[in-house]
Design a protein around this motif. Structure first.
Motif, short mmCIF file in Angstrom:
data_model
loop_
_atom_site.label_atom_id
_atom_site.label_comp_id
_atom_site.label_asym_id
_atom_site.label_seq_id
_atom_site.Cartn_x
_atom_site.Cartn_y
_atom_site.Cartn_z
N CYS A 199 0.85 -1.19 0.00
CA CYS A 199 0.00 0.00 0.00
C CYS A 199 0.89 1.24 0.00
CB CYS A 199 -0.89 0.00 1.24
SG CYS A 199 -1.96 1.45 1.29
N ASP A 200 0.54 2.21 -0.85
CA ASP A 200 1.31 3.47 -0.91
C ASP A 200 0.54 4.65 -0.34
OD1 ASP A 200 3.41 2.23 -2.09
OD2 ASP A 200 3.01 2.92 -4.13
N LYS A 214 5.71 -1.46 -0.72
CA LYS A 214 5.22 -0.66 -1.85
C LYS A 214 4.09 -1.38 -2.61
CE LYS A 214 7.51 -0.03 -6.30
NZ LYS A 214 8.56 0.61 -7.06
N GLU A 215 3.20 -0.55 -3.18
CA GLU A 215 2.09 -1.09 -3.97
C GLU A 215 2.63 -1.73 -5.24
OE1 GLU A 215 -1.53 1.45 -3.15
OE2 GLU A 215 -1.14 1.84 -5.24
N SER A 217 1.34 -4.52 -8.44
CA SER A 217 0.26 -5.32 -9.00
C SER A 217 0.82 -6.56 -9.69
CB SER A 217 -0.49 -4.51 -10.05
OG SER A 217 -0.99 -3.32 -9.48
N GLY A 242 -6.39 -7.11 -2.22
CA GLY A 242 -5.32 -6.12 -2.23
C GLY A 242 -5.65 -5.10 -1.15
N GLN A 243 -4.67 -4.33 -0.69
CA GLN A 243 -4.96 -3.30 0.33
C GLN A 243 -5.78 -2.18 -0.29
OE1 GLN A 243 -4.52 -3.64 3.40
NE2 GLN A 243 -3.28 -5.49 3.23
N ASN A 244 -5.63 -1.99 -1.60
CA ASN A 244 -6.35 -0.93 -2.29
C ASN A 244 -6.55 -1.38 -3.74
OD1 ASN A 244 -7.34 1.39 -3.38
ND2 ASN A 244 -5.44 2.56 -3.17
N TYR A 248 -5.31 -0.99 -8.61
CA TYR A 248 -4.69 -2.07 -9.40
C TYR A 248 -4.19 -1.55 -10.74
CZ TYR A 248 -3.81 -5.99 -12.35
OH TYR A 248 -3.16 -6.85 -13.22
N ASP A 251 0.60 0.98 -10.98
CA ASP A 251 2.06 0.87 -10.91
C ASP A 251 2.62 0.19 -12.16
OD1 ASP A 251 0.64 -1.43 -9.91
OD2 ASP A 251 2.55 -2.28 -9.29
#
Ligand code: 5AD
Ligand code: SF4
Length: 481
Positions: A199-200, A214-215, A217, A242-244, A248, A251
């Motif tokens: 998660c960023d 770090k985020e 995918s 996913g945390q967020n 998706y 990145d």
């Protein structure tokens, strides 16, 4: 005799390093079990205790998959186990306190069986202060590894078993994305599928960006291949994790492929039900909303954490939205997907929250018409910015706020149940009810718990149920054709 640590192989976590983000493209590597590790677990057993969120549940399935590939089989009890892994959660202090208690309790098993390997894994293992405390006062813990190096379990178990050293290896920075990891899934027809890691966002109260990195995918090809295989194996439901998840693909700019695109592709793979969790409001875009509307297998349910209704508190939390903009996004979602059920997460007692701020939260709960919420009292997490904020609210006031908030939230749960009264809903039958063998239990498309009379042969099927009673926490009904 206590084990020594081999300092050459000792990697401890460092929260300052964990805070840093790079622009490096994350490499993908494929997991392969070396020949040397394939038989280590023959005639040996393992047990994993899992705490916390679905991310940890999915990680435990990977740990179990790796151990079984090494020849281990599941233990029936702690007494019998040769390896016990504690897959821990660091999100709030009370989650950690419970785990400290459990770690202490496991000392007795180690005394009885000195060959037992006791491992601490998961988010707590990513915290500096935790590792220091374990090394000093929990001598019976043999192995510590973090969230970024689960794929190295075979090496760690080998070292812990044969060299009789304590093994400590925690990476502060995420490494590669590891594909081809084996999984021993807990459920026969519902599966977790990671679509991204880390998660960023750096919400000021939250330890997750430090413990999960770090985020990043996974590639759409890997995700789609995994879900296709699940469909072939007869799985009925997947939850994309996913945390967020709304971020998706952001990145992987080269692909120009985001969450809405992924939902549309996953919708075509033959899985009956697609769910996802969890989301950040400021990444929720129109493309995602339209994909939920258009994809018949994507369920009409959305968990959209708001955390607070006060703009002052939201700013201090670093949430990047206001009460008004949150309600705008929410209304857009409800207009795009009529009838969608929305739940949320809320924190009370954040350091700057006064009565007026809290009343803003109550007002938002009413306006948003949530059909459920996980509610928490703020918990200080060492290393996060909010841990340093001055916290002037007395504990008793925080408890009172939580109580008042829960009253409002429960009214929303009940309204959310009542709207299905006399309606026919589709239920994926999970099993028999905890309290009565003759009653089946499962979830509707809107994620409502439904109980009804039926034959256990329906377990794993989707059936029509007409709702006759609507309670706050569950619905009762009758099976119809
Ligand atoms: N204190 C209380 N609740 C927290 N959460 C995350 N960090 C904290 C904390 N330090 C809650 C948030 C998040 C959920 C998973 O846990 O509401 O959405
Ligand atoms: Fe924590 Fe915020 Fe990331 Fe959720 S979005 S994991 S609350 S930092």
């Amino acid at each position: 005799m206590s084990k020594k640590i081999n300092m050459e192989k000792y990697f401890a976590p460092d929260l300052d390093k964990a805070r840093k983000r790079t622009r490096n493209i994350i490499e993908e590597v494929r997991f392969n079990l070396s020949d040397a590790h394939q038989k280590i677990g023959y005639h040996k057993t393992y047990l994993i205790h899992t705490y916390g969120c679905q991310g940890n549940v999915a990680d435990s399935e990977t740990m179990a998959g790796i151990l079984e590939l090494m020849g281990f089989s599941p233990a029936i009890s702690e007494d019998q186990a040769d390896v016990i892994i504690m897959n821990t959660c660091a999100i709030r202090e009370n989650a950690e306190n419970r785990i400290w208690g459990e770690l202490g309790r496991l000392k007795a098993y180690k005394r009885r069986n000195p060959d037992l390997i006791l491992a601490l894994a998961g988010c707590m293992a990513q915290e500096e202060n935790v590792v220091k405390r374990v090394l000093k006062t929990y001598q019976h813990v043999d192995l510590i590894f973090g969230t970024h190096n689960i794929h190295k379990i075979p090496e760690y178990i080998e070292t812990a078993m044969f060299s009789k050293e304590r093994v400590v290896e925690v990476y502060s920075r995420e490494g590669e994305i590891v594909e081809n990891l084996p999984k021993r899934r807990d459920h026969k027809f519902k599966a977790w599928v990671n679509i991204m890691f880390g998660c960023d966002e750096f919400c000021t109260y939250c330890i997750v960006p430090y413990t999960r990195g770090k985020e990043r995918s996974r590639s759409k090809e890997e995700i789609i291949a995994e879900i296709k295989e699940l469909a072939e194996q007869g799985y009925k439901e997947v939850t994309l994790l996913g945390q967020n998840v709304n971020a998706y693909g952001k990145d992987r700019k080269e692909d120009d492929y985001t969450f809405g695109d992924l939902l549309r592709d996953v919708n075509e793979l033959g899985i009956e039900r697609i769910r996802f969790t969890t989301s950040h409001p400021h990444d929720l875009d129109k493309k995602t909303m339209e994909a939920i509307r258009d994809c018949n297998h994507v369920m009409p349910f959305f968990h959209l954490p708001v955390q607070s209704g006060s703009n002052k508190v939201l700013k201090k939390m670093n949430r990047h939205y206001t009460k008004e903009s949150y309600l705008n996004v929410l209304n857009q979602l409800k207009e795009t997907v009529p009838g969608i059920s929305v739940t949320t997460d809320i924190i009370v007692g954040f350091p700057f929250e006064d009565e007026d701020d809290f009343n803003e939260t109550l007002d938002l709960v009413e306006k948003a018409d949530f059909e459920g919420a996980f509610t928490f009292i703020f918990s200080k997490r060492e290393g996060t910015p909010a841990a340093k904020y001055e916290d002037l609210t007395p504990e008793e006031d925080k408890k009172q706020r939580l109580y008042r908030l829960n009253e409002a939230v429960n009214a929303g749960y009940l309204r959310g149940s009542q709207r299905f009264l006399d309606k026919v809903v589709k239920v994926l039958v999970d099993g028999t009810s905890k309290h009565n063998d003759e009653i089946l239990s499962g979830y509707s498309e809107h994620q409502k718990l439904v109980n009804f009379k039926g034959d256990p042969s329906l377990i794993g099927q989707i059936v029509n149920v007409k709702i006759t009673v609507a309670k706050t926490w569950f619905l009762l009904g009758e099976k119809v054709d």
